[in-house]
Design a protein around this motif. Structure first.
Motif, PDB file in Angstrom:
ATOM      1  N   ASP A  53      35.147 -32.858 -41.389  1.00 61.93           N
ATOM      2  CA  ASP A  53      35.192 -33.787 -42.520  1.00 61.93           C
ATOM      3  C   ASP A  53      33.897 -34.596 -42.599  1.00 61.93           C
ATOM      4  OD1 ASP A  53      36.662 -35.083 -44.703  1.00 61.93           O
ATOM      5  OD2 ASP A  53      36.615 -36.843 -43.420  1.00 61.93           O
ATOM      6  N   GLN A  54      33.411 -35.068 -41.468  1.00 62.27           N
ATOM      7  CA  GLN A  54      32.176 -35.848 -41.463  1.00 62.27           C
ATOM      8  C   GLN A  54      30.950 -34.987 -41.779  1.00 62.27           C
ATOM      9  OE1 GLN A  54      32.246 -39.118 -41.370  1.00 62.27           O
ATOM     10  NE2 GLN A  54      34.479 -38.923 -41.172  1.00 62.27           N
ATOM     11  N   LEU A  59      36.272 -26.129 -47.348  1.00 61.82           N
ATOM     12  CA  LEU A  59      37.572 -25.775 -46.770  1.00 61.82           C
ATOM     13  C   LEU A  59      37.585 -24.370 -46.198  1.00 61.82           C
ATOM     14  CD1 LEU A  59      40.141 -27.324 -49.271  1.00 61.82           C
ATOM     15  CD2 LEU A  59      38.964 -28.384 -47.331  1.00 61.82           C
ATOM     16  N   ARG A  60      36.934 -23.417 -46.881  1.00 58.00           N
ATOM     17  CA  ARG A  60      36.888 -22.042 -46.375  1.00 58.00           C
ATOM     18  C   ARG A  60      36.293 -22.019 -44.962  1.00 58.00           C
ATOM     19  NH1 ARG A  60      37.023 -17.189 -48.776  1.00 58.00           N
ATOM     20  NH2 ARG A  60      36.993 -18.171 -50.836  1.00 58.00           N
ATOM     21  N   ASP A  61      35.241 -22.773 -44.761  1.00 56.28           N
ATOM     22  CA  ASP A  61      34.570 -22.784 -43.462  1.00 56.28           C
ATOM     23  C   ASP A  61      35.328 -23.635 -42.449  1.00 56.28           C
ATOM     24  OD1 ASP A  61      32.012 -21.233 -44.076  1.00 56.28           O
ATOM     25  OD2 ASP A  61      32.029 -22.721 -45.671  1.00 56.28           O
ATOM     26  N   SER A  86      50.053 -24.392 -60.286  1.00 57.25           N
ATOM     27  CA  SER A  86      50.348 -24.522 -61.714  1.00 57.25           C
ATOM     28  C   SER A  86      49.858 -25.845 -62.293  1.00 57.25           C
ATOM     29  CB  SER A  86      51.841 -24.349 -61.966  1.00 57.25           C
ATOM     30  OG  SER A  86      52.597 -25.320 -61.245  1.00 57.25           O
ATOM     31  N   ALA A  87      50.014 -26.939 -61.543  1.00 55.43           N
ATOM     32  CA  ALA A  87      49.574 -28.239 -62.057  1.00 55.43           C
ATOM     33  C   ALA A  87      48.061 -28.267 -62.233  1.00 55.43           C
ATOM     34  CB  ALA A  87      50.023 -29.357 -61.118  1.00 55.43           C
ATOM     35  N   ALA A  88      47.339 -27.739 -61.248  1.00 49.35           N
ATOM     36  CA  ALA A  88      45.881 -27.711 -61.344  1.00 49.35           C
ATOM     37  C   ALA A  88      45.422 -26.769 -62.447  1.00 49.35           C
ATOM     38  CB  ALA A  88      45.283 -27.273 -60.002  1.00 49.35           C
ATOM     39  N   TYR A  89      46.071 -25.617 -62.565  1.00 48.24           N
ATOM     40  CA  TYR A  89      45.720 -24.656 -63.611  1.00 48.24           C
ATOM     41  C   TYR A  89      45.935 -25.267 -64.990  1.00 48.24           C
ATOM     42  CZ  TYR A  89      45.821 -20.280 -66.302  1.00 48.24           C
ATOM     43  OH  TYR A  89      45.583 -19.281 -67.216  1.00 48.24           O
ATOM     44  N   ASP A  90      47.038 -25.988 -65.144  1.00 49.89           N
ATOM     45  CA  ASP A  90      47.305 -26.642 -66.420  1.00 49.89           C
ATOM     46  C   ASP A  90      46.248 -27.701 -66.716  1.00 49.89           C
ATOM     47  OD1 ASP A  90      49.100 -27.126 -68.739  1.00 49.89           O
ATOM     48  OD2 ASP A  90      49.358 -29.089 -67.802  1.00 49.89           O
ATOM     49  N   ALA A  91      45.822 -28.421 -65.680  1.00 48.76           N
ATOM     50  CA  ALA A  91      44.782 -29.436 -65.875  1.00 48.76           C
ATOM     51  C   ALA A  91      43.474 -28.797 -66.330  1.00 48.76           C
ATOM     52  CB  ALA A  91      44.569 -30.216 -64.581  1.00 48.76           C
ATOM     53  N   THR A 223      34.537 -31.256 -60.919  1.00 53.63           N
ATOM     54  CA  THR A 223      35.183 -30.606 -59.781  1.00 53.63           C
ATOM     55  C   THR A 223      36.431 -31.394 -59.395  1.00 53.63           C
ATOM     56  OG1 THR A 223      33.858 -31.865 -58.175  1.00 53.63           O
ATOM     57  CG2 THR A 223      32.996 -29.724 -58.879  1.00 53.63           C
ATOM     58  N   PHE A 224      37.307 -30.775 -58.598  1.00 57.38           N
ATOM     59  CA  PHE A 224      38.478 -31.470 -58.091  1.00 57.38           C
ATOM     60  C   PHE A 224      38.058 -32.424 -56.982  1.00 57.38           C
ATOM     61  CE2 PHE A 224      40.591 -28.096 -60.330  1.00 57.38           C
ATOM     62  CZ  PHE A 224      41.803 -28.659 -60.723  1.00 57.38           C
ATOM     63  N   GLY A 225      38.604 -33.636 -57.019  1.00 61.14           N
ATOM     64  CA  GLY A 225      38.164 -34.660 -56.087  1.00 61.14           C
ATOM     65  C   GLY A 225      38.706 -34.516 -54.676  1.00 61.14           C
ATOM     66  N   THR A 226      39.964 -34.128 -54.524  1.00 52.84           N
ATOM     67  CA  THR A 226      40.577 -34.066 -53.190  1.00 52.84           C
ATOM     68  C   THR A 226      41.372 -32.773 -53.027  1.00 52.84           C
ATOM     69  OG1 THR A 226      42.459 -35.343 -54.045  1.00 52.84           O
ATOM     70  CG2 THR A 226      40.722 -36.563 -52.898  1.00 52.84           C
ATOM     71  N   PRO A 227      40.717 -31.624 -53.132  1.00 52.06           N
ATOM     72  CA  PRO A 227      41.450 -30.358 -53.049  1.00 52.06           C
ATOM     73  C   PRO A 227      41.935 -30.066 -51.631  1.00 52.06           C
ATOM     74  CG  PRO A 227      39.101 -29.931 -53.070  1.00 52.06           C
ATOM     75  CD  PRO A 227      39.272 -31.411 -53.289  1.00 52.06           C
ATOM     76  N   MET A 228      43.081 -29.384 -51.546  1.00 54.15           N
ATOM     77  CA  MET A 228      43.589 -28.908 -50.264  1.00 54.15           C
ATOM     78  C   MET A 228      43.762 -27.396 -50.295  1.00 54.15           C
ATOM     79  SD  MET A 228      43.775 -31.446 -48.224  1.00 54.15           S
ATOM     80  CE  MET A 228      44.816 -30.855 -46.911  1.00 54.15           C
ATOM     81  N   ASP A 229      43.292 -26.773 -51.344  1.00 53.70           N
ATOM     82  CA  ASP A 229      43.334 -25.324 -51.507  1.00 53.70           C
ATOM     83  C   ASP A 229      41.906 -24.827 -51.663  1.00 53.70           C
ATOM     84  OD1 ASP A 229      45.262 -22.853 -52.535  1.00 53.70           O
ATOM     85  OD2 ASP A 229      43.309 -22.881 -53.521  1.00 53.70           O
ATOM     86  N   ILE A 230      41.585 -23.710 -51.035  1.00 56.14           N
ATOM     87  CA  ILE A 230      40.213 -23.202 -51.055  1.00 56.14           C
ATOM     88  C   ILE A 230      39.740 -22.918 -52.477  1.00 56.14           C
ATOM     89  CG2 ILE A 230      38.775 -21.227 -50.396  1.00 56.14           C
ATOM     90  CD1 ILE A 230      40.321 -21.128 -47.767  1.00 56.14           C
TER      91      ILE A 230
END
Length: 252
Positions: A53-54, A59-61, A86-91, A223-230
């Motif tokens: 994180d620092q 995320l992939r790496d 689905s929520a992100a795709y809709d956004a 871009t997405f600010g706090t993604p948890m998906d690659i």
């Protein structure tokens, strides 16, 4: 196969940090960072993620770091239209639609286009169909002679912009396929034909000659600010705006 310590050291060097810098940022001792990098201490999964994180590791790496440390990956990778996203795709669809009548598109870490809005279609009419066979690469589409390059008046400016953006991306997160695209289309070579000198106190526009007129467009990146998906971590939405009233009138 690199150990987790070797991978962390590589990322630390890419970020230009000393072991002490990383230790202070992660709130651990510099000695512990040294022991992890040299393989004398096996870090927990939480420690791997704290250091990653620092170091702003994608995320992939981060998954690769976890695997190297003997842990299961934490971050899934799904297609953008997967039910779980689905929520992100809709956004994303809402952003593309809301940007009409101006063009907007979504691309991934290798600059492959994933989605567009209908405003882009009019610019693709004269493009070689082979360049529009998925996956459509934005860099190749924009710079290939049979792509959009013939429409771009200030091609040297656009090529220089791609070169800077992708050069920075590769410096911080190497990728073999993106490196191949860079070498194919952006490596130093014959000079581009000179274009007009662009004077702007906002942003250097891309100038397109379409339907007998010149359109001046600049773009923003979302871009997405706090993604948890690659997938979400790696996509970006590029939205184009008219840089003058005449260009706006063309779309409206």
């Amino acid at each position: 196969m690199y150990s987790v310590g070797e991978l962390l050291r590589q990322w630390r060097h890419r970020r230009g940090l000393s072991q002490l810098d990383l230790a202070i940022a992660a709130d651990v001792s510099a000695r512990h960072v040294s022991l992890v990098e040299t393989g004398k201490s096996r870090p927990s999964a939480e420690m791997v993620l704290r250091l990653a994180d620092q170091l702003h590791v994608p995320l992939r790496d981060r998954n690769a770091l976890l695997l190297a440390a003997g842990f299961a990956p934490r971050f899934p990778e799904r297609a953008l239209d997967d039910a779980g996203l689905s929520a992100a795709y809709d956004a994303v669809r809402r952003v593309l639609h809301a940007h009409l009548p101006y063009p907007a598109l979504v691309f991934d870490r290798r600059w492959n286009i994933l989605m567009t809005n209908p405003a882009l279609d009019r610019f693709l009419a004269g493009v070689d169909p082979q360049l529009l066979t998925p996956p459509v690469n934005l860099v190749r589409l924009g710079l290939h002679p049979r792509g959009l390059a013939g429409l771009v008046v200030n091609l040297a400016d656009v090529r220089a912009l791609f070169r800077r953006r992708i050069g920075r991306q590769l410096a911080t997160s190497p990728d073999p396929e993106l490196t191949a695209i860079y070498e194919e289309l952006l490596a130093p070579g014959p000079a581009d034909p000179p274009g007009p000198r662009i004077e702007s106190d906002v942003a250097i526009p891309m100038i397109l000659r379409v339907d007998g007129r010149e359109l001046r467009l600049f773009s923003t990146i979302t871009t997405f600010g706090t993604p948890m998906d690659i997938t979400l971590d790696e996509i970006a939405i590029e939205s184009y705006y008219p840089a003058d009233a005449a260009s706006a009138a063309y779309f409206t």
